[in-house]
Design an enzyme around this catalytic site. Structure first.
Site, PDB file in Angstrom:
ATOM      1  CG  MET A 168     -23.360  -5.350  45.472  1.00  0.00           C
ATOM      2  SD  MET A 168     -24.470  -5.177  44.083  1.00  0.00           S
ATOM      3  CE  MET A 168     -23.318  -4.883  42.751  1.00  0.00           C
ATOM      4  CG  HIS A 169     -21.747  -0.343  45.435  1.00  0.00           C
ATOM      5  ND1 HIS A 169     -21.566  -0.401  44.079  1.00  0.00           N
ATOM      6  CD2 HIS A 169     -23.072  -0.570  45.651  1.00  0.00           C
ATOM      7  CE1 HIS A 169     -22.749  -0.643  43.490  1.00  0.00           C
ATOM      8  NE2 HIS A 169     -23.661  -0.759  44.417  1.00  0.00           N
ATOM      9  CG  ASP A 215     -26.279  -7.345  48.124  1.00  0.00           C
ATOM     10  OD1 ASP A 215     -26.153  -6.686  47.074  1.00  0.00           O
ATOM     11  OD2 ASP A 215     -26.548  -6.825  49.222  1.00  0.00           O
TER      12      ASP A 215
HETATM   13  O1  LIG Z   1     -26.002  -0.825  46.914  1.00  0.00           O
HETATM   14  C1  LIG Z   1     -26.596  -1.851  46.666  1.00  0.00           C
HETATM   15  C2  LIG Z   1     -26.748  -2.334  45.263  1.00  0.00           C
HETATM   16  O2  LIG Z   1     -26.234  -1.444  44.314  1.00  0.00           O
HETATM   17  C3  LIG Z   1     -27.201  -2.669  47.776  1.00  0.00           C
HETATM   18  O3  LIG Z   1     -27.808  -3.813  47.277  1.00  0.00           O
HETATM   19  C4  LIG Z   1     -26.170  -3.148  48.736  1.00  0.00           C
HETATM   20  O4  LIG Z   1     -25.376  -4.085  48.012  1.00  0.00           O
HETATM   21  C5  LIG Z   1     -26.711  -3.810  50.000  1.00  0.00           C
HETATM   22  O5  LIG Z   1     -28.088  -3.769  50.198  1.00  0.00           O
HETATM   23  P1  LIG Z   1     -28.910  -4.645  51.280  1.00  0.00           P
HETATM   24  O6  LIG Z   1     -28.875  -6.087  50.798  1.00  0.00           O
HETATM   25  O7  LIG Z   1     -28.235  -4.509  52.607  1.00  0.00           O
HETATM   26  O8  LIG Z   1     -30.305  -4.116  51.215  1.00  0.00           O
END
Ligand SMILES: O=C(CO)[C@@H](O)[C@H](O)COP(=O)(O)O
Ligand SMILES: Nc1ncnc2c1ncn2[C@@H]1O[C@H](COP(=O)(O)OP(=O)(O)O)[C@@H](O)[C@H]1O
Length: 510
Positions: free
Chosen positions: A81-82, A240
């Site tokens: 995300m983000h 995700d």
């Molecule tokens: O920053 C966030 C949710 O806010 C994370 O969930 C990232 O979206 C990715 O995390 P991993 O799946 O690589 O641990």
């Protein structure tokens, strides 16, 4: 047989899975790509690497499973995300994307909260300005790379860029869009008020969808590259965390999930839009249409264990290779042999700063309480316990907002360890379960594809496809024994914050 293709564009790799019409996983394949850290605290990736990895991943998955592209009847996307993908008027990438774990935007977050006001920002978006979020990255680009900023015409999140290359269509789902800080999360539409206050053109933002809605169809050139059929529907998918929650069936109130990937996330489903008082939890749209969720996010959960393995587990790695075992398996067995509480040793997991419950890019990690009796096994156990205490902080925020969590569904790499699952149950005092779908976000993406293509409800599909396969009950004596350790853990961040900040500043000076 017909299949749905679930794609999870992660931080370290893209994972591609095939799910049949009864919800069974017929094959999976991952392709890794690099992460650049050009300065301390920065994290970037090249969208072209995501695209090449996805094309390769789909091709190899079809080859390995002997599946014909015409048998894939729908594609769903999950994504880290983000991250900010900046595109010019020709939809070409302007610079590498700044990722969710990039910490360079502390100043821009302060500027946003000053310009809009913390309460007003919370009222408009449901969230605080955090360094991982997308809007501060846009301000950073404007202030530090004005020549790049001048060329921007579109802003996308990572998976939406890959969907654009597959379908030619711009789009974003409301679950992932929630993490931009530009969405009116309650109303599930772009916030004109926030974009105006931050002077970010509204027309840079793509059309919005619910996760199961079809957002495009495969282009002939993408079909030729991947081996899929032109015209295959591609649903919007989700961030995700929303996909991971759908993937383990967290689509009703009362059930929470813990995702133990690089980050660590405690996630609860909300039927109605909710925020906590000081916006310490993220309040986002869920991948289930018309529903929301709240979550606490640790930046280095599995990531902290990975750091420990990489730098300090050489003997364990050699043993794992000799015995044909996974190195994490060797590490968790060693930790299991050390006593609860690691004989008075605590680990603080803030290795890349922290988000929940301490939104602080300058927070740092540490071992506290070392004595001469401590050996490797104590330290490994302390790492696992410290990460789990960090997750408990998010659970406590969720509990404090009045949510009664009856059961936790765990997913992600860390969930493979029965020892860690039992530790979570003991520290949280809640049963921890695993489900038959171990592919987390990629599975959730496939559920979303099935929902869009078959016109079925996501909750209904989860009920049909997902079932519990293992349950760890909390042990009351161990839960009680962990409590004093957790109380000390909770006090350490505040006590050490001034030192963390000074050390972080010294390190930045080089
Ligand atoms: O920053 C966030 C949710 O806010 C994370 O969930 C990232 O979206 C990715 O995390 P991993 O799946 O690589 O641990
Ligand atoms: N067998 C295991 N036991 C405990 N932890 C594990 C095991 N396998 C992987 N992990 C943890 O899971 C993390 C990777 O999880 P994953 O969900 O693949 O992450 P991501 O999607 O963020 O790349 C590793 O960094 C490690 O900390």
């Amino acid at each position: 047989m017909s299949y749905f293709l679930g794609l999870d564009l992660g931080t370290s790799a893209v994972k591609c899975i095939l799910v049949d019409e009864r919800g069974a996983v017929a094959g999976s394949h991952s392709v890794e790509y690099p992460l650049d850290q050009p300065h301390p605290g920065w994290a970037e990736q090249h969208p072209e690497d995501w695209w090449q990895g996805t094309v390769q991943g789909i091709r190899e998955l079809l080859d390995h499973t002997g599946t014909s592209g015409v048998d894939i009847i729908g594609i769903g996307f999950s994504g880290q995300m983000h991250g900010s993908v900046f595109l010019d008027a020709d939809q070409a990438v302007i610079r590498p994307a700044l990722l969710w774990c990039d910490q360079r935007t502390a100043e821009q977050c302060a500027q946003i909260e000053q310009a809009v006001g913390v309460d007003e920002l919370g009222r408009l978006t449901g969230n605080r300005a955090l360094t991982g979020f997308t809007a501060p990255k846009v301000l950073w680009l404007r202030q530090h790379e004005p020549e790049h900023y001048a060329r921007v015409r579109h802003l996308l999140l990572p998976k939406d860029y890959v969907r654009l290359r597959l379908t030619g269509a711009l789009g974003m789902d409301v679950a992932d869009a929630s993490g931009t800080l530009l969405l009116d999360v309650a109303a599930r539409r772009w916030s004109q008020a926030v974009t105006e206050r931050l002077d970010i053109p509204l027309d840079w933002l793509p059309p919005l969808y619910e996760s199961g809605e079809i957002a495009g169809r495969l282009l002939p050139e993408a079909a030729a590259l991947t081996g899929l059929a032109a015209g295959t529907p591609v649903v919007a998918g989700g961030g995700d965390q929303a996909c991971g929650a759908v993937g383990v069936g967290v689509v009703r109130e009362g059930i929470a999930s813990v995702a133990l990937g690089t980050s660590g996330v405690v996630f609860v489903h909300d039927d109605a839009y909710q925020t906590d008082e000081a916006y310490r939890l993220h309040s986002f749209c869920h991948g289930v249409p018309g529903k929301w969720h709240r979550m606490g996010v640790m930046l280095a959960a599995g990531g902290a264990l990975q750091w420990w393995r990489r730098h300090f587990a050489h003997e364990e790695l050699a043993r794992a290779q000799a015995e044909g075992r996974d190195v994490y398996n060797v590490l968790t067995s060693e930790a299991a042999a050390a006593p609860l509480g690691s004989e008075g040793l605590l680990f603080l997991p803030y290795l890349t700063g922290e988000r929940t419950p301490h939104p602080d890019p300058k927070a740092r990690g540490g071992f506290i309480g070392l004595n001469l009796r401590h050996g490797k096994a104590h330290l490994t156990r302390a790492v696992l316990e410290g990460i789990t205490f960090g997750l408990r902080d998010s659970l406590e925020l969720i509990r404090a907002s009045g949510v009664a969590v009856r059961e936790l569904r765990v997913s992600g790499g860390g969930a493979r360890s029965p020892m860690w699952r039992q530790m979570i149950a003991d520290i949280f005092g809640i049963p921890v379960v695993t489900v038959n779908s171990t592919d987390g976000p990629a599975y959730g993406a496939a559920v979303m594809a099935a929902s869009g293509v078959l016109g079925r409800d996501i909750t209904e599909l989860c009920d049909e496809w997902i079932r519990i396969v293992d349950r760890a009950e909390p042990d009351a004596a161990r839960h009680a024994a962990y409590e004093p350790y957790y109380r000390i853990y909770r006090e350490l961040y505040a006590a050490l914050k001034p030192a963390f900040h000074q050390l972080s500043d010294l390190a930045a000076q080089g």
